[in-house]
Scaffold this active site. Structure first.
Site, PDB file in Angstrom:
ATOM      1  N   HIS A 134     -12.306 -19.785  13.492  1.00  0.00           N
ATOM      2  CA  HIS A 134     -12.651 -18.825  14.547  1.00  0.00           C
ATOM      3  C   HIS A 134     -14.170 -18.687  14.634  1.00  0.00           C
ATOM      4  O   HIS A 134     -14.772 -17.811  14.018  1.00  0.00           O
ATOM      5  CB  HIS A 134     -12.016 -17.457  14.283  1.00  0.00           C
ATOM      6  CG  HIS A 134     -11.993 -16.578  15.488  1.00  0.00           C
ATOM      7  ND1 HIS A 134     -10.835 -16.212  16.136  1.00  0.00           N
ATOM      8  CD2 HIS A 134     -12.988 -16.003  16.197  1.00  0.00           C
ATOM      9  CE1 HIS A 134     -11.116 -15.435  17.177  1.00  0.00           C
ATOM     10  NE2 HIS A 134     -12.429 -15.299  17.225  1.00  0.00           N
ATOM     11  N   ASP A 163     -18.796 -14.538  15.849  1.00  0.00           N
ATOM     12  CA  ASP A 163     -20.095 -14.690  16.523  1.00  0.00           C
ATOM     13  C   ASP A 163     -21.211 -14.258  15.580  1.00  0.00           C
ATOM     14  O   ASP A 163     -21.772 -13.167  15.712  1.00  0.00           O
ATOM     15  CB  ASP A 163     -20.140 -13.829  17.792  1.00  0.00           C
ATOM     16  CG  ASP A 163     -19.135 -14.262  18.837  1.00  0.00           C
ATOM     17  OD1 ASP A 163     -19.279 -15.378  19.361  1.00  0.00           O
ATOM     18  OD2 ASP A 163     -18.196 -13.496  19.120  1.00  0.00           O
ATOM     19  N   GLU A 180      -7.247  -7.055  18.714  1.00  0.00           N
ATOM     20  CA  GLU A 180      -8.495  -6.525  18.156  1.00  0.00           C
ATOM     21  C   GLU A 180      -8.859  -5.262  18.924  1.00  0.00           C
ATOM     22  O   GLU A 180      -8.847  -4.162  18.378  1.00  0.00           O
ATOM     23  CB  GLU A 180      -9.634  -7.539  18.222  1.00  0.00           C
ATOM     24  CG  GLU A 180     -10.912  -6.976  17.569  1.00  0.00           C
ATOM     25  CD  GLU A 180     -12.115  -7.889  17.674  1.00  0.00           C
ATOM     26  OE1 GLU A 180     -12.947  -7.868  16.753  1.00  0.00           O
ATOM     27  OE2 GLU A 180     -12.246  -8.590  18.692  1.00  0.00           O
TER      28      GLU A 180
END
Length: 355
Positions: free
Chosen positions: A19, A287, A208
């Protein structure tokens, strides 16, 4: 820096990274360099490399998306794109990753390099080169956006299907990303059907920003092999049991969960609850450009905050490799390397001298 006494080095633990977003993988120094090269002004948060801590509402997501778009705007050429892939692979290789699945929506880059196909081929070609030079196998997940029309998702799925495979520089999965509160999940089902027929893993985001009801919808409609995040399924034990029994994997990204305000701190992220329920969990950095920590830091969270010992951390690494879309000989070899990591004695604790 050597590991502390009594602890094995997490950077040498063989693992898969499942991910990681293309733009969000960018090194802060690379972002600054590209912004200067293309004469673009960055927001102060990106310019000064602040870590994001946002409220868990649409205002927080809007701010996250605005910063993400500012970073994406700095990637202007095919060479810029290749640089991001190579650096992501090099960073993951340095952290023990044997396999990286880098997620990208080529739509944003298509106008810069001559179309969707060209954009994807630039990334796939760079992934092959990066795999050879770093030793970390790099594959690609093509992701559609909830903010775009479902017909765009079908076009991306058909494109991804043309490059489907399980080797470095091939497309291994199809995802759905962006704000979970946007778009009608059911309208993306046909795109996932196209991807599934081509043998691609279904890896949509879900669970999420929204809770267990949304996870159930994503599971019912898109039939995922893995869930991007999925942590909110812990709010419904029955749903969580259903997912565990079905073998759905969880890509858990503690740093982004905290950065987006879903949980107050890493201790509140329900990774341990998922593991106790028997879930297959693969840690991810999501990220790191915005949330400030890469993959090994997520393993450090599992060790230092969740209290996992080295045997449990090795199990996390094994789960990531089992959930990865790779050739079986590679998987077996890497699982053997995890066993070897755990079999190697941890650094000795210093002797206590008593006077």
């Amino acid at each position: 820096m050597p590991p502390p006494p009594g602890r094995r080095d997490l950077a040498t633990l063989p693992k898969a990274h499942l991910h990681l977003h293309f733009t969000g993988s960018m090194r802060p120094g690379t972002l600054s360099d590209l912004a200067e090269r293309h004469d673009l002004r960055l927001p102060a948060v990106l310019r000064e490399h602040h870590l994001l801590r946002l409220p868990p509402d649409e205002r927080g997501w809007f701010r996250f998306q605005r910063l993400y778009e500012a970073a994406r705007a700095c990637v202007r050429t095919a060479d810029d794109m290749r640089r991001l892939v190579l650096e992501a692979a090099a960073d993951d290789a340095a952290e023990g990753s044997r396999h990286l699945e880098l997620q990208i929506d080529p739509t944003s880059y298509a106008p810069l390099v001559g179309g969707l196909t060209s954009a994807l081929e630039v990334v796939l070609d760079a992934a092959r080169d990066a795999s050879r030079t770093t030793g970390c196998h790099v594959a690609v997940v093509v992701a559609a956006s909830r903010l775009r029309h479902p017909l765009d998702a079908r076009a991306l799925a058909r494109l991804a299907a043309r490059y489907a495979g399980t080797g470095p520089g091939e497309v291994v999965g199809f995802g759905l990303s962006n704000d979970e509160r946007r778009g009608d999940t059911a309208e993306f089902a046909r795109a996932f059907d196209i991807a599934r027929r081509a043998g691609l893993a279904a890896v949509p985001h879900g669970g999420e920003l929204l809770g267990a009801d949304h996870v159930a919808e994503v599971v019912d409609v898109l039939r995922p092999d893995r869930l991007g995040h999925g942590v909110r399924s812990s709010e419904d034990p029955g749903l969580l049991r259903r997912l565990v029994d079905a073998g759905v994997g969880f890509e858990v990204c503690p740093a982004s969960n905290v950065g987006l305000g879903v949980y107050a701190d890493a201790g509140a992220v329900p990774g341990p609850a998922l593991l106790r329920a028997g879930a297959s969990v693969a840690l991810g950095a999501d990220d790191p450009l915005l949330f400030g920590s890469r993959l090994v830091a997520q393993y450090a969270t599992a060790r230092d905050v969740w209290g996992l010992d080295d045997a449990a951390l090795a199990d996390l690494a094994r789960a990531s490799l089992r959930l990865a879309r790779v050739e079986e000989p590679d998987r077996r070899r890497w699982l053997g390397e995890v066993d070897a990591w755990l079999a190697t004695p941890a650094p000795a604790e210093p002797a206590v001298v008593r006077g």
